[in-house]
Design a protein around this motif. Structure first.
Motif, PDB file in Angstrom:
ATOM      1  N   GLY A  73       4.099   1.624  -3.810  1.00  0.00           N
ATOM      2  CA  GLY A  73       3.938   1.146  -2.439  1.00  0.00           C
ATOM      3  C   GLY A  73       2.791   1.829  -1.726  1.00  0.00           C
ATOM      4  N   THR A  74       2.620   3.112  -1.972  1.00  0.00           N
ATOM      5  CA  THR A  74       1.537   3.867  -1.343  1.00  0.00           C
ATOM      6  C   THR A  74       0.173   3.391  -1.818  1.00  0.00           C
ATOM      7  OG1 THR A  74       2.933   5.812  -1.044  1.00  0.00           O
ATOM      8  CG2 THR A  74       0.548   6.170  -1.031  1.00  0.00           C
ATOM      9  N   ASN A  81      -2.791   1.473   0.377  1.00  0.00           N
ATOM     10  CA  ASN A  81      -4.173   1.957   0.460  1.00  0.00           C
ATOM     11  C   ASN A  81      -5.162   0.881   0.029  1.00  0.00           C
ATOM     12  OD1 ASN A  81      -3.379   4.455   1.414  1.00  0.00           O
ATOM     13  ND2 ASN A  81      -3.353   5.396  -0.607  1.00  0.00           N
ATOM     14  N   LEU A  82      -4.833   0.143  -1.023  1.00  0.00           N
ATOM     15  CA  LEU A  82      -5.728  -0.925  -1.465  1.00  0.00           C
ATOM     16  C   LEU A  82      -5.771  -2.051  -0.432  1.00  0.00           C
ATOM     17  CD1 LEU A  82      -7.679  -2.073  -3.515  1.00  0.00           C
ATOM     18  CD2 LEU A  82      -5.705  -2.954  -4.807  1.00  0.00           C
ATOM     19  N   ALA A  83      -4.662  -2.306   0.236  1.00  0.00           N
ATOM     20  CA  ALA A  83      -4.655  -3.316   1.311  1.00  0.00           C
ATOM     21  C   ALA A  83      -5.630  -2.909   2.417  1.00  0.00           C
ATOM     22  CB  ALA A  83      -3.249  -3.493   1.875  1.00  0.00           C
ATOM     23  N   CYS A  84      -5.656  -1.641   2.747  1.00  0.00           N
ATOM     24  CA  CYS A  84      -6.612  -1.152   3.751  1.00  0.00           C
ATOM     25  C   CYS A  84      -8.044  -1.383   3.281  1.00  0.00           C
ATOM     26  CB  CYS A  84      -6.380   0.327   4.034  1.00  0.00           C
ATOM     27  SG  CYS A  84      -4.831   0.674   4.893  1.00  0.00           S
ATOM     28  N   ALA A  85      -8.296  -1.123   2.015  1.00  0.00           N
ATOM     29  CA  ALA A  85      -9.637  -1.352   1.464  1.00  0.00           C
ATOM     30  C   ALA A  85      -9.999  -2.835   1.526  1.00  0.00           C
ATOM     31  CB  ALA A  85      -9.710  -0.846   0.025  1.00  0.00           C
ATOM     32  N   ALA A 140      -5.458  -8.609   1.330  1.00  0.00           N
ATOM     33  CA  ALA A 140      -4.889  -7.470   2.051  1.00  0.00           C
ATOM     34  C   ALA A 140      -3.460  -7.774   2.480  1.00  0.00           C
ATOM     35  CB  ALA A 140      -5.747  -7.124   3.260  1.00  0.00           C
ATOM     36  N   LEU A 141      -3.250  -8.966   2.985  1.00  0.00           N
ATOM     37  CA  LEU A 141      -1.905  -9.338   3.432  1.00  0.00           C
ATOM     38  C   LEU A 141      -0.925  -9.405   2.270  1.00  0.00           C
ATOM     39  CD1 LEU A 141      -2.932 -11.956   6.097  1.00  0.00           C
ATOM     40  CD2 LEU A 141      -1.597  -9.882   6.525  1.00  0.00           C
ATOM     41  N   THR A 142      -1.349  -9.955   1.155  1.00  0.00           N
ATOM     42  CA  THR A 142      -0.474 -10.017  -0.021  1.00  0.00           C
ATOM     43  C   THR A 142      -0.110  -8.618  -0.496  1.00  0.00           C
ATOM     44  OG1 THR A 142      -1.367 -12.158  -0.694  1.00  0.00           O
ATOM     45  CG2 THR A 142      -0.297 -10.845  -2.411  1.00  0.00           C
ATOM     46  N   LEU A 143      -1.095  -7.731  -0.546  1.00  0.00           N
ATOM     47  CA  LEU A 143      -0.835  -6.346  -0.944  1.00  0.00           C
ATOM     48  C   LEU A 143       0.105  -5.649   0.031  1.00  0.00           C
ATOM     49  CD1 LEU A 143      -4.427  -5.450  -2.072  1.00  0.00           C
ATOM     50  CD2 LEU A 143      -2.395  -5.231  -3.524  1.00  0.00           C
ATOM     51  N   LEU A 144      -0.092  -5.900   1.318  1.00  0.00           N
ATOM     52  CA  LEU A 144       0.803  -5.294   2.317  1.00  0.00           C
ATOM     53  C   LEU A 144       2.236  -5.776   2.151  1.00  0.00           C
ATOM     54  CD1 LEU A 144      -1.175  -5.193   5.664  1.00  0.00           C
ATOM     55  CD2 LEU A 144      -0.389  -3.264   4.291  1.00  0.00           C
ATOM     56  N   GLU A 145       2.398  -7.054   1.933  1.00  0.00           N
ATOM     57  CA  GLU A 145       3.752  -7.592   1.739  1.00  0.00           C
ATOM     58  C   GLU A 145       4.425  -6.926   0.540  1.00  0.00           C
ATOM     59  OE1 GLU A 145       2.827 -11.977   3.702  1.00  0.00           O
ATOM     60  OE2 GLU A 145       2.631 -11.708   1.531  1.00  0.00           O
ATOM     61  N   ALA A 189       5.997   0.474  10.376  1.00  0.00           N
ATOM     62  CA  ALA A 189       5.795   0.987  11.737  1.00  0.00           C
ATOM     63  C   ALA A 189       4.374   1.510  11.921  1.00  0.00           C
ATOM     64  CB  ALA A 189       6.808   2.081  12.045  1.00  0.00           C
ATOM     65  N   GLY A 190       3.873   2.231  10.964  1.00  0.00           N
ATOM     66  CA  GLY A 190       2.529   2.786  11.074  1.00  0.00           C
ATOM     67  C   GLY A 190       1.430   1.753  10.910  1.00  0.00           C
ATOM     68  N   ALA A 191       1.735   0.675  10.228  1.00  0.00           N
ATOM     69  CA  ALA A 191       0.718  -0.352   9.974  1.00  0.00           C
ATOM     70  C   ALA A 191       0.240  -0.999  11.266  1.00  0.00           C
ATOM     71  CB  ALA A 191       1.272  -1.415   9.028  1.00  0.00           C
ATOM     72  N   THR A 192       1.104  -1.077  12.250  1.00  0.00           N
ATOM     73  CA  THR A 192       0.736  -1.741  13.498  1.00  0.00           C
ATOM     74  C   THR A 192      -0.309  -0.965  14.296  1.00  0.00           C
ATOM     75  OG1 THR A 192       2.596  -0.743  14.670  1.00  0.00           O
ATOM     76  CG2 THR A 192       2.960  -2.922  13.678  1.00  0.00           C
ATOM     77  N   SER A 193      -0.452   0.325  14.010  1.00  0.00           N
ATOM     78  CA  SER A 193      -1.463   1.120  14.708  1.00  0.00           C
ATOM     79  C   SER A 193      -2.532   1.659  13.759  1.00  0.00           C
ATOM     80  CB  SER A 193      -0.796   2.278  15.458  1.00  0.00           C
ATOM     81  OG  SER A 193      -0.113   3.118  14.551  1.00  0.00           O
TER      82      SER A 193
END
Length: 107
Positions: A49-50, A54-58, A68-73, A84-88
């Motif tokens: 997950g970590t 990180n790859l989603a951020c990239a 990015a959205l697929t990786l985040l999901e 929670a942290g993703a929103t900021s």
């Protein structure tokens, strides 16, 4: 520990180093390699997950927003605590107004 902070934490710094020194492609490759290596190692969900987060951020920085959205999901399924942290998270700012992002952080 080897697959957790000892693996992931230094890569965050290596990524930042390459970004700060004008090589975003090499910076992003750090996270691409991390996901591939952790898949090969059958890493536990918290590590996978970590590295996916990180790859989603990239991907967001590359304007590859669907990826990015697929990786985040996928990352959120493994690490719901990251929602929670993703929103900021400034790295994910290009996604913050996307309805798919909004749905992912609320579920």
């Amino acid at each position: 520990a080897l697959l957790r902070n000892s693996y992931t934490h230094p890569r965050v710094h290596i990524n930042a180093y390459w970004k700060e020194n004008g090589d975003p492609e090499r910076a992003n490759a750090v996270f691409e390699d991390a996901v591939a290596e952790m898949r090969d190692a059958s890493a536990p969900p918290n590590v996978m997950g970590t590295v996916m987060y990180n790859l989603a951020c990239a991907r967001a920085s590359q304007d590859r927003l669907d990826e990015a959205l697929t990786l985040l999901e996928e990352a959120f399924a493994l690490r719901p605590d990251y929602k929670a942290g993703a929103t900021s998270d400034a790295d994910l700012e290009p996604l913050h107004d996307d309805p798919r992002f909004q749905a992912a952080v609320k579920t």
